[in-house]
Each structure stands twice: as C-alpha cells, then as structure tokens.
Design a protein around this motif. Structure first.
Motif, short mmCIF file in Angstrom:
data_model
loop_
_atom_site.label_atom_id
_atom_site.label_comp_id
_atom_site.label_asym_id
_atom_site.label_seq_id
_atom_site.Cartn_x
_atom_site.Cartn_y
_atom_site.Cartn_z
N ARG A 267 0.83 -1.19 0.00
CA ARG A 267 0.00 0.00 0.00
C ARG A 267 0.88 1.25 0.00
NH1 ARG A 267 -4.95 -1.34 4.25
NH2 ARG A 267 -5.71 -3.24 3.19
N LYS A 270 2.57 6.30 3.13
CA LYS A 270 2.08 7.23 4.15
C LYS A 270 3.24 7.93 4.87
CE LYS A 270 -2.37 5.01 4.97
NZ LYS A 270 -3.31 4.45 5.97
N TYR A 281 -5.89 14.08 -1.00
CA TYR A 281 -6.93 13.06 -1.17
C TYR A 281 -8.32 13.72 -1.25
CZ TYR A 281 -9.62 8.78 -0.37
OH TYR A 281 -10.49 7.73 -0.48
N SER A 282 -8.57 14.69 -0.37
CA SER A 282 -9.87 15.38 -0.39
C SER A 282 -10.06 16.15 -1.69
CB SER A 282 -9.96 16.34 0.80
OG SER A 282 -9.89 15.64 2.02
N ASN A 285 -10.84 13.64 -4.39
CA ASN A 285 -12.21 13.14 -4.23
C ASN A 285 -13.23 14.19 -4.70
OD1 ASN A 285 -14.03 11.00 -3.01
ND2 ASN A 285 -14.69 12.81 -1.87
N MET A 305 -11.32 4.11 -11.75
CA MET A 305 -12.26 3.73 -10.70
C MET A 305 -13.10 2.54 -11.12
SD MET A 305 -14.86 6.17 -8.55
CE MET A 305 -15.77 6.72 -9.99
N ARG A 310 -13.08 2.80 -6.09
CA ARG A 310 -13.07 4.24 -5.83
C ARG A 310 -11.84 4.69 -5.05
NH1 ARG A 310 -14.74 6.93 -1.37
NH2 ARG A 310 -15.16 9.17 -1.61
N ARG A 311 -11.49 4.00 -3.97
CA ARG A 311 -10.42 4.46 -3.10
C ARG A 311 -9.07 4.45 -3.82
NH1 ARG A 311 -10.54 2.00 2.83
NH2 ARG A 311 -8.93 3.62 2.99
N ARG A 312 -8.79 3.41 -4.54
CA ARG A 312 -7.52 3.36 -5.27
C ARG A 312 -7.46 4.44 -6.34
NH1 ARG A 312 -5.76 -2.93 -6.41
NH2 ARG A 312 -5.46 -3.54 -4.22
N VAL A 314 -8.99 7.37 -6.29
CA VAL A 314 -8.83 8.68 -5.67
C VAL A 314 -7.38 8.88 -5.24
CG1 VAL A 314 -9.51 10.14 -3.74
CG2 VAL A 314 -11.24 8.83 -4.96
N VAL A 315 -6.75 7.84 -4.69
CA VAL A 315 -5.34 7.94 -4.30
C VAL A 315 -4.47 8.20 -5.53
CG1 VAL A 315 -3.37 6.65 -3.37
CG2 VAL A 315 -5.58 6.54 -2.22
#
Length: 344
Positions: A267, A270, A281-282, A285, A305, A310-312, A314-315
C-alpha cells in the motif's frame, strides 16, 4: 582536524557530543536549549571545522536558523533514519543519543531535511489554528447532540455548522434543566465558531494573494485550503529535482518489499506530512465526485475507478495532483483542462 558534533535536543536541555574523524570521543556536555548557550559551548571547542547535526523535530527551525546565522555548518537529519541507528544502542539516554547522532553524521548515512522558510511555517500555523478550532466546534456540537438523546431530543442527521446555534438554542431555552447545563456549552461553541470563521477568512485571503495558490485553484477540486497546504509544505519547488518525487515525498506512492525471489508491492507508504496527504486526497475526491468541470485527469480517474475501485482511483488522482501542482508551480504554467491538440 575536523570534528563532528551531535546534538540531542529536548525542550529544556541539549546533550552535546563531539567526535573526531576517527570516531573518537572528544567532548561531552549538557547545556540549556538556548542558541546563545549552545554557541558558547561550541566556541570553546578548538577545531579547524565543526559540522553539527541533529534530528528533525519541533525545535529544528529555531536551532538551524540560529546556528547557521552564527556561521556553523549545520545539517538537520531525517528522524526515522536516526532512530533506526539509535535503536541498535543498548542504553537510551540523552548522552548516548548525542553520541549516536555524531556517529551517524560522521558516517554520512543519513538524508538531510529541508528547513522551510519562516513564511511557510507561518502559513502552516494559520492552517493548523483553523483546523484546531474547527475540530473543537464539531466536538462541542456532537457533545450537545449526545446530551440531547438522554432527554429524548433527536436532531436531524445533518445540521449545518453555521445554523447549529439557531436550531438548538430554542430547544435548550425551553427547558430549565437543559438551560442550566447546555447554554454555557452552546455559548462557548458560538465564540469558537466566530473565531473559526475569522481564521477561515484569513486562510482564503492568504490563498488569494499568492500567485502559486491562484494557479493551483484553477484545478477542479483544489480550493484555498488544499492550495495553501501544498504551498506551505513544499515552500520551494526547486528543492525537488523531479515532480514525480513530490508524490513519494508525501507518502502517496506504494511501498515495495523485494528480497531474492520475493517482490511484493504494498500500500502507499504514508510517509511525510499527513495533512498534505489528506488534503490532496480530499481535493482528488472533490474533483471526481463533486466537480462538474471536465479534465483529462478526471476522465483518467473515472476510468481507473471502474477497474480498481473508488479508493484506489482517488489515491492515484491525488498522486497525479501532487505532480501537476508542483510542475505548474515550477514552470509558471497554467492548468489545462483538455490535452493539447496533436499530443500523443
């Protein structure tokens, strides 16, 4: 002979350790964590040249600026690398930590940390103050909601922070028992919300006055908060030789573990500033889910997506945003919503 100086910095005191080029201990002392006291201690050491090192921390900006102004060769070292080296030592004390820092400095097995300008720290302080007050407003609103449930009062699931007081105050004033306990709480929240509005205005004003932030905000999904956060975190775009390294600097690239036949991508790392990572990220999104403006990066993210989730996606878009924002800052260019005609 050149000497290497390791400083183990705490809030009140600094442990000083001096070694020579062969790693032999020359001098050890503990002084108050004041620039004048540290300089006086270092001036007493007779050496052709001193190289001073300490790990990154809350006092880094103050110490680096003060010692550099006094004419010393100073380097701030990556804290994770220093901690990894110090973890091999049997005992952990301020004295042994200073020795370990001096040895790491002598070996050269460290990454220097960029010390941001005072302007960047001032912007970061403004953003942190706004965020802290916003969080306290939300905490007090949630506390009122929780106390209401005991008396059978249920507020709507979503109440705008700006209209919270006018929705809740009549309910509290109608009940003497509630008024005794909750009116002071509501008054405190009202004061905090007024302060938050003022800080929010100052953040938007600072973003509107900065040329780089104005170019950032031309990107769909990137607002004043995201623009100013990125601006304060990077400070100087020239410190990154490649825009691709910016995303890795803020922990938006995958980890990788390779050993022999094993090669496992993981992953995202971070690493770096978590506030910048969360803000990017925001923004990503918002670009994909709320912005109506079309762009090549949004189209690419929506295609991703459908394949990866979705999460991947957006990252991945956040990672691209970091690269694009740095590139348009470094080049002085503007964001293009559509690719150039004839481009491959």
């Amino acid at each position: 002979m050149d000497y290497y100086v390791g400083l183990d910095v705490s809030l009140r005191t600094v442990a000083v350790c001096v070694i020579n080029a062969d790693g032999k201990l020359i001098f050890e002392h503990s002084v108050a964590c004041e620039i004048e006291d540290i300089i006086e201690c270092l001036r007493a050491i007779s050496a052709a040249e001193l190289r001073i090192g300490f790990e990154a921390g809350p006092m880094s900006q103050h110490l680096f600026g003060g010692l550099r102004a006094a004419g010393f060769d100073v380097v701030c070292m990556e804290a994770r690398q220093v901690n990894a080296a110090l973890s091999a030592m049997r005992n952990k004390t301020d004295k042994t930590d200073a020795r370990g820092i001096a040895q790491v400095l002598r070996s050269g097995w460290f990454s220097p940390v960029y010390i941001k300008s005072r302007e960047a720290h001032a912007l970061r302080a403004l953003l942190s103050s706004r965020k802290a007050i916003q969080k306290k407003c939300i905490d007090l609103a949630n506390e009122v909601r929780g106390l209401f449930k005991i008396f059978g009062i249920r507020l709507p699931s979503r109440v705008d922070q700006g209209s919270f007081d006018e929705r809740v105050r009549p309910l509290i004033e109608a009940d003497p028992d509630l008024s005794l306990a909750l009116l002071p709480l509501l008054d405190a929240r009202a004061v905090l919300y007024t302060t938050y509005r003022e800080l929010d205005r100052r953040v938007k004003q600072a973003a509107s006055r900065d040329e780089a932030c104005m170019r950032f905000m031309a990107i769909p999904g990137v607002g004043p908060i995201a623009a100013l956060t990125f601006r304060a975190a990077v400070d100087d775009p020239s410190r990154f030789t490649s825009s691709r390294t910016v995303a890795a600097h803020f922990g938006l690239t995958p980890r990788r573990y390779q050993s022999g036949e094993m090669d496992n991508p993981g992953r995202i790392s971070k690493a770096g500033d978590s506030d910048v990572r969360a803000t990017l990220y925001s923004a990503a999104n918002a670009m994909m889910m709320r912005s109506v403006a079309s762009s090549e990066i949004k189209s690419w993210g929506l295609r991703l997506m459908r394949r990866k989730g979705r999460r991947r996606a957006v990252v991945a878009v956040a990672r691209k945003l970091a690269v694009i924002m740095h590139r348009i800052w470094a080049d002085g260019t503007e964001f293009r919503h559509e690719p150039l005609r004839g481009a491959a």
